[in-house]
Design an enzyme around this catalytic site. Structure first.
Site, PDB file in Angstrom:
ATOM      1  N   GLY A 211       4.857  -3.866  -0.074  1.00 25.99           N
ATOM      2  CA  GLY A 211       4.200  -3.369  -1.282  1.00 25.99           C
ATOM      3  C   GLY A 211       3.986  -1.877  -1.180  1.00 25.99           C
ATOM      4  O   GLY A 211       4.717  -1.185  -0.471  1.00 25.99           O
ATOM      5  N   SER A 212       2.954  -1.410  -1.856  1.00 30.47           N
ATOM      6  CA  SER A 212       2.744   0.033  -1.937  1.00 30.47           C
ATOM      7  C   SER A 212       2.191   0.586  -0.624  1.00 30.47           C
ATOM      8  O   SER A 212       1.531  -0.125   0.138  1.00 30.47           O
ATOM      9  CB  SER A 212       1.771   0.340  -3.075  1.00 30.47           C
ATOM     10  OG  SER A 212       0.557  -0.330  -2.848  1.00 30.47           O
ATOM     11  N   THR A 213       2.446   1.859  -0.402  1.00 32.10           N
ATOM     12  CA  THR A 213       1.986   2.494   0.836  1.00 32.10           C
ATOM     13  C   THR A 213       0.456   2.504   0.891  1.00 32.10           C
ATOM     14  O   THR A 213      -0.133   2.282   1.954  1.00 32.10           O
ATOM     15  CB  THR A 213       2.572   3.916   0.938  1.00 32.10           C
ATOM     16  OG1 THR A 213       4.000   3.780   1.012  1.00 32.10           O
ATOM     17  CG2 THR A 213       2.098   4.643   2.171  1.00 32.10           C
ATOM     18  N   VAL A 215      -1.800   0.325  -0.362  1.00 34.08           N
ATOM     19  CA  VAL A 215      -2.332  -0.994   0.037  1.00 34.08           C
ATOM     20  C   VAL A 215      -1.914  -1.297   1.488  1.00 34.08           C
ATOM     21  O   VAL A 215      -2.702  -1.831   2.269  1.00 34.08           O
ATOM     22  CB  VAL A 215      -1.865  -2.109  -0.937  1.00 34.08           C
ATOM     23  CG1 VAL A 215      -2.316  -3.476  -0.439  1.00 34.08           C
ATOM     24  CG2 VAL A 215      -2.405  -1.863  -2.339  1.00 34.08           C
ATOM     25  N   GLY A 216      -0.701  -0.901   1.851  1.00 37.26           N
ATOM     26  CA  GLY A 216      -0.231  -1.132   3.222  1.00 37.26           C
ATOM     27  C   GLY A 216      -1.132  -0.477   4.261  1.00 37.26           C
ATOM     28  O   GLY A 216      -1.412  -1.057   5.316  1.00 37.26           O
ATOM     29  N   GLU A 233       6.401  -3.116   4.954  1.00 33.64           N
ATOM     30  CA  GLU A 233       7.570  -2.593   4.225  1.00 33.64           C
ATOM     31  C   GLU A 233       7.019  -1.926   2.984  1.00 33.64           C
ATOM     32  O   GLU A 233       6.542  -2.610   2.075  1.00 33.64           O
ATOM     33  CB  GLU A 233       8.538  -3.726   3.846  1.00 33.64           C
ATOM     34  CG  GLU A 233       9.168  -4.450   5.025  1.00 33.64           C
ATOM     35  CD  GLU A 233      10.206  -3.628   5.770  1.00 33.64           C
ATOM     36  OE1 GLU A 233      10.474  -2.474   5.386  1.00 33.64           O
ATOM     37  OE2 GLU A 233      10.744  -4.152   6.770  1.00 33.64           O
ATOM     38  N   CYS A 267      12.411  -0.472  -3.784  1.00 30.49           N
ATOM     39  CA  CYS A 267      11.912   0.432  -2.742  1.00 30.49           C
ATOM     40  C   CYS A 267      13.043   1.269  -2.158  1.00 30.49           C
ATOM     41  O   CYS A 267      12.805   2.326  -1.615  1.00 30.49           O
ATOM     42  CB  CYS A 267      11.226  -0.376  -1.658  1.00 30.49           C
ATOM     43  SG  CYS A 267      12.251  -1.696  -1.042  1.00 30.49           S
ATOM     44  N   GLU A 359       7.051   8.375  -5.446  1.00 34.07           N
ATOM     45  CA  GLU A 359       7.825   7.201  -5.861  1.00 34.07           C
ATOM     46  C   GLU A 359       7.447   6.856  -7.297  1.00 34.07           C
ATOM     47  O   GLU A 359       6.275   6.619  -7.599  1.00 34.07           O
ATOM     48  CB  GLU A 359       7.490   6.017  -4.943  1.00 34.07           C
ATOM     49  CG  GLU A 359       8.302   4.783  -5.260  1.00 34.07           C
ATOM     50  CD  GLU A 359       7.962   3.603  -4.353  1.00 34.07           C
ATOM     51  OE1 GLU A 359       6.754   3.323  -4.175  1.00 34.07           O
ATOM     52  OE2 GLU A 359       8.890   2.977  -3.829  1.00 34.07           O
TER      53      GLU A 359
HETATM   54  P1  NAD Z   1       1.100  -3.584  -4.320  1.00 33.67           P
HETATM   55  O1  NAD Z   1       0.851  -2.918  -3.033  1.00 33.67           O
HETATM   56  O2  NAD Z   1       0.227  -3.289  -5.456  1.00 33.67           O
HETATM   57  O3  NAD Z   1       1.050  -5.165  -4.143  1.00 33.67           O
HETATM   58  C1  NAD Z   1       1.860  -5.856  -3.222  1.00 33.67           C
HETATM   59  C2  NAD Z   1       1.199  -7.189  -2.898  1.00 33.67           C
HETATM   60  O4  NAD Z   1      -0.032  -6.933  -2.219  1.00 33.67           O
HETATM   61  C3  NAD Z   1       0.842  -8.054  -4.105  1.00 33.67           C
HETATM   62  O5  NAD Z   1       1.049  -9.409  -3.789  1.00 33.67           O
HETATM   63  C4  NAD Z   1      -0.648  -7.763  -4.283  1.00 33.67           C
HETATM   64  O6  NAD Z   1      -1.334  -8.819  -4.913  1.00 33.67           O
HETATM   65  C5  NAD Z   1      -1.093  -7.626  -2.836  1.00 33.67           C
HETATM   66  N1  NAD Z   1      -2.315  -6.844  -2.668  1.00 33.67           N
HETATM   67  C6  NAD Z   1      -2.810  -5.874  -3.465  1.00 33.67           C
HETATM   68  N2  NAD Z   1      -3.988  -5.411  -2.970  1.00 33.67           N
HETATM   69  C7  NAD Z   1      -4.225  -6.100  -1.823  1.00 33.67           C
HETATM   70  C8  NAD Z   1      -5.257  -6.065  -0.854  1.00 33.67           C
HETATM   71  N3  NAD Z   1      -6.285  -5.236  -0.948  1.00 33.67           N
HETATM   72  N4  NAD Z   1      -5.174  -6.907   0.199  1.00 33.67           N
HETATM   73  C9  NAD Z   1      -4.136  -7.730   0.334  1.00 33.67           C
HETATM   74  N5  NAD Z   1      -3.130  -7.832  -0.558  1.00 33.67           N
HETATM   75  C10 NAD Z   1      -3.156  -7.010  -1.623  1.00 33.67           C
HETATM   76  O7  NAD Z   1       2.626  -3.274  -4.640  1.00 33.67           O
HETATM   77  P2  NAD Z   1       3.476  -3.690  -5.921  1.00 33.67           P
HETATM   78  O8  NAD Z   1       3.065  -2.769  -7.035  1.00 33.67           O
HETATM   79  O9  NAD Z   1       3.423  -5.163  -6.140  1.00 33.67           O
HETATM   80  O10 NAD Z   1       4.961  -3.357  -5.427  1.00 33.67           O
HETATM   81  C11 NAD Z   1       5.518  -2.108  -5.537  1.00 33.67           C
HETATM   82  C12 NAD Z   1       5.523  -1.378  -4.208  1.00 33.67           C
HETATM   83  O11 NAD Z   1       6.146  -2.160  -3.198  1.00 33.67           O
HETATM   84  C13 NAD Z   1       6.328  -0.097  -4.247  1.00 33.67           C
HETATM   85  O12 NAD Z   1       5.627   0.932  -3.596  1.00 33.67           O
HETATM   86  C14 NAD Z   1       7.584  -0.425  -3.457  1.00 33.67           C
HETATM   87  O13 NAD Z   1       8.231   0.667  -2.886  1.00 33.67           O
HETATM   88  C15 NAD Z   1       7.070  -1.375  -2.446  1.00 33.67           C
HETATM   89  N6  NAD Z   1       8.161  -2.197  -1.897  1.00 33.67           N
HETATM   90  C16 NAD Z   1       8.613  -1.965  -0.621  1.00 33.67           C
HETATM   91  C17 NAD Z   1       9.661  -2.711  -0.108  1.00 33.67           C
HETATM   92  C18 NAD Z   1      10.187  -2.476   1.281  1.00 33.67           C
HETATM   93  O14 NAD Z   1      10.865  -3.355   1.801  1.00 33.67           O
HETATM   94  N7  NAD Z   1       9.889  -1.366   1.924  1.00 33.67           N
HETATM   95  C19 NAD Z   1      10.242  -3.697  -0.881  1.00 33.67           C
HETATM   96  C20 NAD Z   1       9.766  -3.909  -2.162  1.00 33.67           C
HETATM   97  C21 NAD Z   1       8.706  -3.149  -2.662  1.00 33.67           C
END
Ligand code: NAD
Length: 457
Positions: A211-213, A215-216, A233, A267, A359
């Site tokens: 997901g997003s950097t 939240v990561g 990721e 991504c 991004e």
């Molecule tokens: P996001 O970070 O908002 O959410 C990703 C997931 O995390 C969702 O299931 C969400 O419900 C969950 N989440 C949100 N807040 C949380 C928390 N506090 N604790 C635990 N889980 C939580 O990202 P998004 O908007 O769904 O996806 C887009 C992002 O993902 C982009 O930045 C993209 O680059 C990245 N991405 C990376 C890869 C990779 O392999 N590097 C692949 C696909 C997407």
């Protein structure tokens, strides 16, 4: 998705129609799923390697039999083109089939010592939590699921609130294939509640987050509390570097697909194009006709090459980046309902402009000229991200030199290859931590144990 009524409302982004509603899970449901996965652990790790392999093969076959059904769900739920959605469902099948070959081969070593025998074993971690974003719901789920199950772990998967339908169906297919109850649980609910519970629950021994950097980073900090294993990721702002000696026609013809596939919600999108100054004008001419030829339309139409964005919010985010930048040219997008946004090329763009640095996660690519090889490398690496990238040149020495110099995890030379499940994938710098896929993925789902057996006395 909207949770205002207390229900998750799942919306087709191509026409804004509600296609499903479901009650969101909360803390209690998350804890119950984790408890079921923990309870299923001992029996699952005791399944013989051959039987675990057979069950994973059957799971892969069940997915194979449901390719059209899964693809149709993703077309409706995520607005993916039917061609992409079929590839994604096939990718799940292939990932499961590939890691079905792993249980019998996940062997440790015998290391020479005096006074006894030294052996290493790969032990499963226990419950693995997989948190998935909305952009590629099926492949990303399987990249954690396949190796985690093969290594003897059980899994609790949390799909994105916007796109839960294929994850729910995959869990049903696992059961139909004979994977025991509790081995693969899916919980649909908010990230801040269900996702975060995977971080804080002590029975979850690893979190695989995509997901997003931002939240990561919070997840990594949360996992530190229990020294919990974590794979991240995250985002990207990948470079597509075009040197003057490249096959310019091919580089320009393929650049739109490297940036606009999945409406740029990728991504790995090569969302920064770097072009050597001497061929900049010619490249832009070629790029313009390529961009105008991208077929943007109904995801159900097999000729569509790009569908809508996932939501109205995402469209606002994308439009926000484009406002205030210079649009060089655009492709087309349908009118009417649906979260459509046309393929858009920004130029000229300053090297410090937000649209060049952040991004965007939409069908927007920015183009900047560079002077020479050193400038190209400096410019490509001048980002906090490092996920993927491409470079175009006919000079093999330069191809190797620049490949080694770029700070990025997955690079293509004279192509824009997508992720292959049998090669490692992951990011440098703030694009991630750890690697998924490839022959070594099970190491990320195992603890390495060393046992010394004395032969004395
Ligand atoms: P996001 O970070 O908002 O959410 C990703 C997931 O995390 C969702 O299931 C969400 O419900 C969950 N989440 C949100 N807040 C949380 C928390 N506090 N604790 C635990 N889980 C939580 O990202 P998004 O908007 O769904 O996806 C887009 C992002 O993902 C982009 O930045 C993209 O680059 C990245 N991405 C990376 C890869 C990779 O392999 N590097 C692949 C696909 C997407």
């Amino acid at each position: 998705m909207s949770a205002t009524s207390g229900e998750l409302r799942i919306v087709n982004p191509a026409n804004e129609q509600t296609i499903a509603t479901m009650p969101p899970a909360g803390l209690e449901e998350a804890d119950e799923a984790i408890a079921r996965a923990a309870a299923a652990g001992p029996a699952w790790r005791a399944v013989s390697p051959g039987d675990r392999a057979r069950l994973l093969r059957r799971f892969a076959e069940a997915v194979d039999g449901a390719i059209e059904e899964l693809a149709a769900l993703e077309v409706a739920n995520a607005g993916h083109t039917i061609a992409n959605a079929r590839w994604e469902a096939g990718n799940v099948r292939d990932v499961l089939a590939y890691y079905a070959g792993a249980p019998e081969r996940h062997s440790g070593r015998q290391i020479p010592v005096t006074g006894g025998v030294d052996l290493t074993f790969y032990e499963p971690l226990g419950v693995v939590g997989i948190i998935v974003p909305w952009n590629f719901p099926m492949p990303i789920a399987s990249w954690g699921l396949g190796p985690a199950l093969a290594a003897g772990n059980t899994v609790v998967l949390k799909p994105a609130e916007l796109t839960p339908l294929t994850a729910v169906r995959l869990a049903e297919l696992a059961l139909e294939a004979g994977i025991p109850e509790g081995v693969f649980e899916v919980v649909v609910g908010p990230g801040s509640v269900v996702g975060w519970r995977l971080v804080t629950h002590p029975a979850v021994r690893k979190v695989c987050f995509t997901g997003s950097t931002s939240v990561g980073k919070a997840i990594m900090a949360g996992c530190a509390e229990q020294v919990k294993r974590v794979t991240l990721e995250l985002g990207g702002k990948s470079a597509n570097v075009v040197f003057a000696d490249a096959d310019l026609e091919r580089a320009a013809a393929t650049a739109p697909y490297a940036a606009f596939d999945n409406a740029g919600q990728d991504c790995c999108a090569r969302s920064r194009i770097l072009v050597e100054e001497s061929v900049y004008e010619r490249f832009m001419e070629l790029l313009e006709s390529a961009v105008k030829n991208v077929v943007v339309g109904a995801p159900t139409d097999p000729s569509s090459e790009m569908g809508p964005l996932i939501s109205a919010d995402q469209r606002d985010v994308v439009a926000g980046y484009v406002d205030g930048s210079t649009v060089a040219f655009r492709g087309n997008a349908p009118e009417g309902p649906g979260f459509w946004y046309p393929p858009t090329v920004l130029a000229p763009v300053g090297r410090d402009e937000t649209a060049w640095r952040e991004e965007i996660f939409g069908p927007v690519v920015a183009v900047v000229p560079f002077e020479d090889e050193a400038d190209a490398i400096q410019l490509a690496n001048d980002t906090e991200y490092g996920l993927s990238g491409s470079l175009w040149t006919r000079d093999i020495g330069r191809a190797l030199r620049v490949s080694r110099a770029l700070e990025t995890g997955a690079l293509s030379v004279n192509s824009h290859s997508s992720v292959r499940y049998w090669t490692p994938f992951g990011g440098f710098k703030q694009s991630g931590l750890g690697r998924e896929l490839g022959p070594d993925a099970l190491h990320g789902f195992s603890e390495l144990k060393n046992v010394f057996i004395s032969t004395e006395g």
